[in-house]
Scaffold this motif. Sequence first.
Motif, short mmCIF file in Angstrom:
data_model
loop_
_atom_site.label_atom_id
_atom_site.label_comp_id
_atom_site.label_asym_id
_atom_site.label_seq_id
_atom_site.Cartn_x
_atom_site.Cartn_y
_atom_site.Cartn_z
N GLY A 19 7.49 -9.12 -0.03
CA GLY A 19 7.31 -9.53 -1.42
C GLY A 19 7.96 -8.56 -2.38
N ASN A 20 7.70 -8.75 -3.64
CA ASN A 20 8.23 -7.89 -4.70
C ASN A 20 7.19 -6.84 -5.05
N ALA A 21 7.59 -5.58 -4.92
CA ALA A 21 6.67 -4.49 -5.25
C ALA A 21 7.47 -3.33 -5.81
N ARG A 22 6.80 -2.44 -6.50
CA ARG A 22 7.44 -1.25 -7.03
C ARG A 22 7.68 -0.24 -5.91
N VAL A 23 8.67 0.61 -6.10
CA VAL A 23 8.94 1.68 -5.15
C VAL A 23 7.87 2.76 -5.37
N PRO A 24 7.22 3.24 -4.30
CA PRO A 24 6.17 4.26 -4.46
C PRO A 24 6.74 5.55 -5.05
N LEU A 25 5.94 6.22 -5.86
CA LEU A 25 6.38 7.45 -6.50
C LEU A 25 6.69 8.55 -5.48
N TRP A 26 5.94 8.60 -4.38
CA TRP A 26 6.20 9.64 -3.37
C TRP A 26 7.58 9.44 -2.75
N LEU A 27 8.02 8.18 -2.60
CA LEU A 27 9.34 7.93 -2.03
C LEU A 27 10.44 8.33 -3.02
#
Length: 58
Positions: A19-27
């Motif tokens: 699905g569509n999701a934001r890129v995690p901040l840790w990544l």
Amino acid sequence: MSGHEDDVYLYETSGIAEGNARVPLWLLAAIVSLFSFFAYFIYTYWNAQPSSAQASAK
């Protein structure tokens, strides 16, 4: 917004949901850290070994 935030595609044979999701901040932090280290390393060690052309120019 495009209204596609809730779109999820399910691969039935494997059970994987996509699905569509934001890129995690840790990544994002890991990627920025790696590129920062790469730039530091190249800047620091670009001329770490003297070349033979520089040594014979004296």
